[in-house]
Design a protein around this motif. Structure first.
Motif, PDB file in Angstrom:
ATOM      1  N   ALA A  22      30.755  36.492  46.597  1.00 20.29           N
ATOM      2  CA  ALA A  22      30.952  37.300  46.391  1.00 20.29           C
ATOM      3  C   ALA A  22      30.983  37.179  44.750  1.00 20.29           C
ATOM      4  O   ALA A  22      30.041  38.203  43.584  1.00 20.29           O
ATOM      5  N   TYR A  23      31.115  36.238  43.560  1.00 22.68           N
ATOM      6  CA  TYR A  23      30.700  35.807  42.639  1.00 22.68           C
ATOM      7  C   TYR A  23      30.011  34.391  42.447  1.00 22.68           C
ATOM      8  O   TYR A  23      30.872  33.155  42.496  1.00 22.68           O
ATOM      9  N   THR A  62      36.993  41.317  45.561  1.00 19.82           N
ATOM     10  CA  THR A  62      36.985  41.972  44.521  1.00 19.82           C
ATOM     11  C   THR A  62      37.318  42.092  43.741  1.00 19.82           C
ATOM     12  O   THR A  62      37.316  43.276  42.813  1.00 19.82           O
ATOM     13  N   ARG A 102      43.849  46.054  40.679  1.00 23.38           N
ATOM     14  CA  ARG A 102      43.943  46.740  39.474  1.00 23.38           C
ATOM     15  C   ARG A 102      45.133  48.224  39.006  1.00 23.38           C
ATOM     16  O   ARG A 102      45.185  47.790  37.481  1.00 23.38           O
ATOM     17  N   GLY A 113      38.054  42.080  40.319  1.00 16.50           N
ATOM     18  CA  GLY A 113      36.999  41.777  39.197  1.00 16.50           C
ATOM     19  C   GLY A 113      36.691  41.078  39.455  1.00 16.50           C
ATOM     20  O   GLY A 113      37.427  39.816  40.167  1.00 16.50           O
ATOM     21  N   LYS A 114      35.870  40.548  38.360  1.00 14.04           N
ATOM     22  CA  LYS A 114      35.487  38.712  37.648  1.00 14.04           C
ATOM     23  C   LYS A 114      35.834  38.540  37.094  1.00 14.04           C
ATOM     24  O   LYS A 114      36.548  38.975  36.318  1.00 14.04           O
ATOM     25  N   ARG A 134      33.968  32.797  51.281  1.00 21.62           N
ATOM     26  CA  ARG A 134      34.047  34.075  50.706  1.00 21.62           C
ATOM     27  C   ARG A 134      33.855  34.362  49.287  1.00 21.62           C
ATOM     28  O   ARG A 134      33.207  35.491  48.218  1.00 21.62           O
ATOM     29  N   VAL A 135      35.008  33.372  48.680  1.00 20.44           N
ATOM     30  CA  VAL A 135      34.561  33.572  46.785  1.00 20.44           C
ATOM     31  C   VAL A 135      33.109  33.474  46.313  1.00 20.44           C
ATOM     32  O   VAL A 135      32.654  34.029  45.060  1.00 20.44           O
ATOM     33  N   SER A 187      40.915  42.276  32.400  1.00 23.22           N
ATOM     34  CA  SER A 187      40.296  41.733  33.406  1.00 23.22           C
ATOM     35  C   SER A 187      41.148  40.616  33.670  1.00 23.22           C
ATOM     36  O   SER A 187      42.220  40.471  32.619  1.00 23.22           O
ATOM     37  N   ALA A 235      33.332  39.941  52.185  1.00 23.95           N
ATOM     38  CA  ALA A 235      33.493  39.129  50.736  1.00 23.95           C
ATOM     39  C   ALA A 235      34.615  40.179  49.983  1.00 23.95           C
ATOM     40  O   ALA A 235      34.846  40.347  48.976  1.00 23.95           O
ATOM     41  N   GLU A 236      33.913  41.695  50.009  1.00 25.40           N
ATOM     42  CA  GLU A 236      34.932  42.451  49.479  1.00 25.40           C
ATOM     43  C   GLU A 236      36.669  42.784  48.549  1.00 25.40           C
ATOM     44  O   GLU A 236      36.488  42.694  48.228  1.00 25.40           O
TER      45      GLU A 236
END
Length: 728
Positions: A143-144, A84, A26, A87-88, A139-140, A36, A80-81
């Motif tokens: 997460a999303y 992320t 990030r 972000g998405k 995992r992806v 993003s 899954a963390e």
């Protein structure tokens, strides 16, 4: 023709410009002014911004289209963390195992776990999961779950249909089903990934992207406008009806004219070929007379409209090895992008649809791909950590893609295609100059100018029309095709121009050399030997015996002898003492113990001693893997009662084949002596030049322990420690 990669209208985010390196955190996104990412790529390799690393290429190509691309490299897959962290994404997640298949990266050919990983900082093993594409995809999704998921890399590419899995010793489903991905991109996939990104950015749902070459997806039913062709009509699996003998006199009365009595007594005079294929005629007892009718080819009916070939379902190939070999044969026959048809394979109540391969990149497009602003360095977050795979290739230049060799144990053709994609000479020289000008570690040596094969640059079919119709699996087996251009003088000019670049002291050729092509241009061999060999040249005859070589689709050992003579001639003329290092494969399908014994004798006659041994590794989708699993030869039409191919499956026999390659190692002598006696070749046991192994083991010598050494026990044994040595 497809839209050139550099001709798309740029996405609005191009205003941010290219990133110094694609962000992995990030904080890096904030420094670039991004709120993003449009696309996030997940990879099992460390992120190295070099054109030899797949994720760097895909990331930079998408960035050049105006998209903001982030990288998640080697995430912790236990939750899954870590997925992320960026972000998405606005458009999609792209998931890849890395430059290597995660299972081949993790396990040896004997299924032993490796302790290192050349694509990980400091060569640390265990930083990626087994079956990485499936695990990362799960995992992806966790997460999303609403973000489009696209899978790729060689791991996904070679598992696009039901495939034999060597590590679990069973046939597994298509990776699309297990990963629950929306789309699979196979091959290098620049065309497909750019097209998908722009279509998603334009608002098109990923569920409607079904017409794109080089992709595969799961659907519930087939399009109504497609005509389905059963693959078993193209390549019959099962009993074959006897053939009419071409030597019989058919001018006499037919069975119909002679009546039932003639048929019953066998007086029709019609002979049938032996169904076993021996050619021995047998008299028919009953033949129905029919009038001659025009023959209609089953795979080319007159009906108009698109067609799709249905290969046997997952459940069928799982339970029926001959059908597996048949499906493999059909798949490999449908790899020419100019004539390939879509394939479909049922998995339960779902269908896995494979679109035809992508159109190869033009020279201008390939130049554009390789001239993106790569830093040619590992990501800065790795600090001073060493990445062995990067150190091996950081001063190498990739000049082409693809391979038309068709070696059955190799999957390059299934991944990159049979048609060679070439970079221009100017682009290659610009990269050499860029290495010279930007790499602090450059010492004047270019470690390689090559690709999948060293000497296929600019080689192609002489006729585009013939190339568009050809379905041959190899352009050089069983001999070099008469339609193949084998002139390697352009490569000679490239080598000379590269070594003439100021600051370049040496240009080495480290990629695999097709010596059967090299001997067609003696000038090339002379240039190679005089200026581009660093004392040793590695080539791969793979075997000496015709049986295994025919299953590998490799040239006979006579071609190697011809190349060796030229190599020695030009080395001597240059006043250099140089050596060939031949590579051989042990335990390949179709190899007998006698074949390996003859190979060992050949090695001894030529005074060659293999230091390392390559054992056949059944990688997914390779033709040789189909032989290994099914016991059939998919290089020819598959018959249930047809040619049988022996497979070296047991660990003891695999060890024996490896031992033959290392006949000089005393540790292998007991095993070889036992095997030679069982084979009735005890005459090869002795101390003479004609013998392979001596009759007795050498005397064991105790290792000398230096005075300053510190002895230690390898495991706790409950005994008191050894007293310390006295100083003298």
């Amino acid at each position: 023709m497809p839209t050139p990669l550099f001709a798309y209208r740029k996405y609005w985010a191009e205003c941010f410009g290219p990133a110094p390196e694609l962000p992995m955190s990030r904080a890096e996104m904030d420094a670039l002014g991004w709120d993003s990412c449009d696309i996030i790529l997940v990879t099992g390799d460390a992120y190295v911004d070099h054109p030899s690393f797949g994720m760097a290429v895909v990331g930079r190509v998408l960035e050049a289209q105006g998209f903001r691309v982030g990288i998640i490299a080697q995430p912790d897959w236990t939750s899954a963390e870590p997925f992320t962290v960026l972000g998405k994404p606005n458009l999609f997640f792209g998931v890849a195992a890395g430059n290597m298949d995660s299972m081949i990266n993790r396990y040896t050919a004997d299924r032993k776990r490796r302790n290192d990983d050349a694509y990980t900082p400091d060569n640390v093993g265990g930083k990626r999961p087994d079956r990485a594409v499936i695990v990362y995809s799960q995992r992806v999704r966790e997460a999303y779950k609403d973000v489009p998921l696209i899978i790729g890399s060689i791991e996904a590419s070679l598992r696009r249909i039901a495939h034999y899995d060597y590590w679990s010793d069973k046939v597994r489903r298509s990776i699309l089903v297990d990963s629950r991905a929306d789309l699979l991109l196979y091959g290098n996939a620049e065309r497909a990934v750019v097209d998908v990104a722009h279509r998603l950015a334009a608002g098109e749902p990923i569920s409607q992207i079904r017409d794109l070459r080089g992709t595969a997806f799961v659907c519930k039913k087939l399009p109504a406008d497609y005509r389905v062709i059963d693959s078993t009509h193209l390549d019959v699996v099962g009993p074959v009806e006897p053939l009419l003998s071409p030597y019989v006199d058919t001018s006499g009365p037919s069975c119909a004219e002679g009546g039932p009595e003639a048929a019953a007594t066998g007086e029709c005079g019609v002979e049938l070929m032996d169904p076993a294929g021996t050619g021995a005629p047998s008299t028919a007892t009953a033949v129905a007379a029919v009038e001659a009718e025009p023959v209609t080819l089953l795979d080319r009916p007159r009906e108009a409209g698109p067609s799709v070939i249905r290969i046997p379902a997952y459940e069928q190939v799982r339970d029926d090895p001959p059908l597996y070999a048949h499906a493999s044969r059909i798949l490999h026959k449908e790899t020419n992008p100019h004539n390939a048809r879509p394939l479909v394979q049922a998995h339960g109540d779902r269908e896995v649809w494979l679109n035809p391969p992508p159109i190869p990149l033009s020279t201008e497009e390939l130049d554009w791909v390789f001239e993106q602003p790569y830093t040619r360095l590992p990501h800065s977050s790795y600090g001073e950590a060493r990445i062995p795979a990067y150190e091996m290739i950081r001063h190498s230049v990739n000049i082409m893609r693809g391979c038309f060799g068709g070696c059955t144990f190799c999957s390059i053709t299934e991944h990159e295609g049979r048609i060679i994609q070439n970079r221009s000479e100017d682009s290659i020289i610009r990269e050499v100059e860029r290495i010279r000008d930007t790499s602090k570690a450059f010492t004047g040596v270019i470690s390689d100018l090559g690709g999948p094969t060293a000497n296929m640059w600019r080689l192609a079919c002489k006729s585009e029309e013939i190339e568009a119709k050809c379905r041959k699996l190899s352009c050089v087996f069983p001999g070099i095709c008469k339609n193949l251009n084998t002139d390697q003088t352009p490569l000679v000019h490239l080598y000379r121009r590269a070594r003439a670049v100021p600051g370049v002291k040496k240009v080495l050729i480290a990629s695999g050399l097709r010596y059967d092509l090299a001997v067609e241009t003696p000038e090339y061999v002379e240039e190679l030997v005089r200026h581009h060999v660093g004392g040793y040249l590695k080539i791969a005859p793979e075997h000496t015996e015709d049986g295994p070589l025919s299953k590998m689709m490799k040239p006979g050992i006579g071609t190697y002898d011809r190349f060796e003579a030229m190599f020695n001639k030009y080395s001597q003329a240059a006043g250099k003492k140089q050596f060939l290092i031949p590579y051989f494969i042990a335990a390949h399908p179709g190899t007998s113990d006698e074949d390996m014994m003859n190979l060992a004798l050949w090695l001894k006659r030529h005074k060659l001693r293999a230091d390392q041994v390559q054992t056949f590794y059944p990688s997914p989708m390779a033709t040789a893997t189909a032989m290994y699993y099914s016991g059939r030869n998919p290089l020819h039409k598959v018959r249930r009662e047809g040619e049988q191919v022996s497979a070296v499956r047991g660990l003891s026999q695999r060890r024996l084949h490896k031992a033959f390659l290392r006949y000089h190692d005393p540790d292998n002598w007991p095993l070889l002596r036992t095997a030679l006696k069982k084979m009735g070749r005890a005459n090869l046991i002795g101390n003479g030049k004609v013998h392979l192994v001596p009759p007795r083991q050498p005397a064991k010598r105790h290792a000398r322990v230096p005075a300053d050494a510190r002895p230690f026990a390898t495991q706790h044994n409950g005994l008191p420690r050894n007293p310390a040595r006295r100083r003298r």
